[in-house]
Motif scaffolding. Structure first.
Motif, PDB file in Angstrom:
ATOM      1  N   GLN A 141      42.777  44.358  30.642  1.00 30.67           N
ATOM      2  CA  GLN A 141      43.591  43.700  31.667  1.00 30.67           C
ATOM      3  C   GLN A 141      44.387  44.721  32.464  1.00 30.67           C
ATOM      4  O   GLN A 141      44.502  44.629  33.691  1.00 30.67           O
ATOM      5  N   HIS A 142      44.912  45.709  31.770  1.00 35.45           N
ATOM      6  CA  HIS A 142      45.659  46.764  32.456  1.00 35.45           C
ATOM      7  C   HIS A 142      44.745  47.525  33.410  1.00 35.45           C
ATOM      8  O   HIS A 142      45.121  47.792  34.569  1.00 35.45           O
ATOM      9  N   VAL A 143      43.525  47.848  32.923  1.00 32.76           N
ATOM     10  CA  VAL A 143      42.575  48.560  33.783  1.00 32.76           C
ATOM     11  C   VAL A 143      42.167  47.697  34.973  1.00 32.76           C
ATOM     12  O   VAL A 143      42.087  48.175  36.119  1.00 32.76           O
ATOM     13  N   ALA A 144      41.925  46.400  34.722  1.00 37.13           N
ATOM     14  CA  ALA A 144      41.502  45.503  35.802  1.00 37.13           C
ATOM     15  C   ALA A 144      42.586  45.377  36.863  1.00 37.13           C
ATOM     16  O   ALA A 144      42.286  45.368  38.066  1.00 37.13           O
ATOM     17  N   ARG A 145      43.823  45.270  36.436  1.00 38.01           N
ATOM     18  CA  ARG A 145      44.902  45.159  37.430  1.00 38.01           C
ATOM     19  C   ARG A 145      45.016  46.432  38.255  1.00 38.01           C
ATOM     20  O   ARG A 145      45.242  46.380  39.471  1.00 38.01           O
ATOM     21  N   ARG A 146      44.863  47.572  37.599  1.00 34.82           N
ATOM     22  CA  ARG A 146      44.933  48.832  38.337  1.00 34.82           C
ATOM     23  C   ARG A 146      43.791  48.934  39.339  1.00 34.82           C
ATOM     24  O   ARG A 146      43.991  49.314  40.502  1.00 34.82           O
ATOM     25  N   LEU A 147      42.563  48.565  38.886  1.00 36.48           N
ATOM     26  CA  LEU A 147      41.425  48.625  39.797  1.00 36.48           C
ATOM     27  C   LEU A 147      41.539  47.601  40.924  1.00 36.48           C
ATOM     28  O   LEU A 147      41.112  47.859  42.059  1.00 36.48           O
TER      29      LEU A 147
END
Length: 306
Positions: free
Chosen positions: A101-107
């Motif tokens: 989720q953290h990676v998805a939000r950053r992307l």
């Protein structure tokens, strides 16, 4: 102490002795008699059996309660062990999803910024219609299904059919209220795809087996078992990113894909109104009856590096 004449023990002792001596023969004779009675009067035996069962049912129910309680206790213990293991697994999965989720939000934020920077035009949202599969046209030579949606629902040739798992196929016949969907495993189906991990383009070509082949991969493509296959969107017929399947076998000159769709449990499909048929008609020479691709350049080869 001398036994008193006429006591209960003096009466029961001969009966017990006779029963222990002739019990087996008595039971055999009783069973044989019941068999003869059952042959002679079936209705009487049935009534007697019902009466006996009605009389013994409360006793059987009371006697079975301790066994049911013990069974429930064992089931609860087993469920508790399962829940502990499941709770541990879900905790690990939750941690992994938090990281994703953290990676998805950053992307997502990065993608939004890049789109704004490059004035990117996003693709249009695709409308869809849900339909029920009413007939399986599967056989030795055809892999297709009939669905309960047609022209009155806005269905057109070439529309993509998907299920909850992934791509099912493309619409090849449209009636007023019904349509036919050619499955991606059919011999005449060719779907432009990309390897999700490496973005290498190719084509998933059906051959009437449950595992279609990947052809037209670049010479330097690096494909390994477990790679996910998604639609590329080339040709403008199928939207990009639709899940197709997973690479399962790589042998000499052949790469096989196992579709994500469970063909045995395919009940409903969703037809994506992409607005472009992309269907090659049967009268086109040297081309299969159905394809979402145009004719291949003569210089393009079907070799693939494994």
């Amino acid at each position: 102490m001398a036994k008193r004449p006429g006591s209960f023990s003096s009466v029961a002792q001969p009966v017990r002795s006779l029963w222990s001596r002739f019990a087996f023969a008595t039971l055999i004779a009783a069973a044989f008699g019941l068999m003869l009675l059952g042959k002679a009067d079936v209705l009487l035996v049935e009534r007697a059996r019902v009466v006996v069962l009605d009389a013994l049912a409360p006793v059987i129910e009371v006697a079975s309660q301790p066994a049911e309680a013990l069974t429930d206790l064992m089931n609860n213990v087993r469920d508790l062990r399962y829940l502990r293991a499941e709770n541990a697994r879900l905790s690990v999965e939750n941690d992994r999803l938090d990281r994703w989720q953290h990676v998805a939000r950053r992307l997502e934020a990065e993608n939004r910024a890049l789109r704004a920077l490059t004035n990117f035009v996003p693709p249009k949202d695709v409308d869809f219609v849900s339909a029920r599969v009413i007939a399986d046209g599967g056989g030795a030579f055809v892999r297709s299904v009939m669905i309960t949606a047609g022209q009155k629902n806005g269905i057109a040739l070439g529309n993509a059919a998907v299920s909850g798992e992934g791509l099912v196929g493309g619409v090849v016949e449209v009636g007023e209220a019904y349509s036919r969907v050619l499955l991606i495993t059919d011999l005449n189906s060719q779907i432009p795809i990309v390897i999700e991990r490496t973005r290498d383009p190719g084509v998933v070509a059906g051959d009437n087996t449950r595992s279609p082949r990947i052809v037209y991969l670049p010479q330097n493509a690096q494909v390994v078992p477990g790679d996910r296959i998604v639609t590329s969107g080339h040709g403008g017929v199928f939207p990009p990113g639709l899940a197709v399947g997973m690479v399962t076998t790589i042998t000499d000159g052949s790469i096989r894909v196992t579709p994500f769709v469970d063909w045995e449990r395919l009940e409903y499909v969703r037809i994506l109104k992409t607005g472009s048929d992309g269907v090659v008609q049967p009268e086109s020479a040297h081309l299969p009856p159905f394809s979402v691709m145009g004719p291949e350049p003569a210089s393009r080869s079907g070799g693939a590096k494994q």
